[in-house]
Design an enzyme around this catalytic site. Sequence first.
Site, short mmCIF file in Angstrom:
data_model
loop_
_atom_site.label_atom_id
_atom_site.label_comp_id
_atom_site.label_asym_id
_atom_site.label_seq_id
_atom_site.Cartn_x
_atom_site.Cartn_y
_atom_site.Cartn_z
N SER A 127 40.12 15.82 -20.07
CA SER A 127 41.56 15.86 -21.07
C SER A 127 41.55 14.94 -22.20
O SER A 127 41.94 15.21 -23.11
CB SER A 127 42.68 15.78 -20.15
OG SER A 127 42.95 16.91 -19.16
N HIS A 178 44.96 10.68 -21.83
CA HIS A 178 45.71 11.52 -22.80
C HIS A 178 46.14 10.96 -24.11
O HIS A 178 45.59 11.35 -25.08
CB HIS A 178 46.84 12.31 -22.05
CG HIS A 178 46.44 13.48 -21.11
ND1 HIS A 178 47.10 14.46 -20.85
CD2 HIS A 178 45.46 13.64 -20.31
CE1 HIS A 178 46.86 15.32 -20.03
NE2 HIS A 178 45.53 14.78 -19.78
#
Length: 255
Positions: A127, A178
């Site tokens: 991610s 993230h």
Amino acid sequence: MFIRNESFSSFIQSYKVITALVIIHIFFYIWMYWFPFLGGLEIRWLGMGNNILISQGEYWRIVTPIFLHGGLMHMAFNSFSLVLFGPALESMLGRVKFLSAYLATGIMANVVFYFLGDDRTFHLGASGAIFGLFGVYVYMVLVRKDLIDQTNSQLIMTIVVLGVIMTFINPGINILAHIFGLISGAVIAPIILTNLRRNHQQRPVHDPDDIGFDPNRWSKRAKFKKRLIYYIIGGFAAMILFFYLVSTFLLPTLY
């Protein structure tokens, strides 16, 4: 820009880095969760990121989490995102710069987690690198408007905003990876987009409504099948070699 209308074979030929990354995702998912008795559990343990273990010298854990995932949906979602949003950048940047940007943003996200994250946490997933690609797009939208049109700008910004919101809403998400993956992508974007003009390396897209005949289509298809066989054989050989090296030299040191 984000609409995929290639055939499976043409996608593989056009976007080799993305294809390789997705294959790696699938391979390690199958190994870890379908064949835990063949070293899958050990690979998962060795590949997860953890600040305490990194501080003890296991520095590979800054890189390996980029290629591993916590389950089928985790792997499928990241692979789908890569297939959907990666090709435009691989086409514009070229394979080397695209792969360098992907790995750099993923590593930077994990480095930030090392300094700011919870030492008790074990983390894995691509991610951070995926959000790194989004960061490059955000920079294009805000600064390099010549590289992306308005429609795609609106689409990517909507995706980014939703992604950030879901990062804070969903439990178990590595928020630092993230957010700092996104920031890392925006930071390196001025470097990797230098001297790049719109449609600089864009490949022409075949219109499925066009009618035409390529007299060399069958020879090209035969060559592609031959290369694909070589890729499969080479991939299996690499897997066997990797498993042998891990089981012979690395795993015994853990016991």
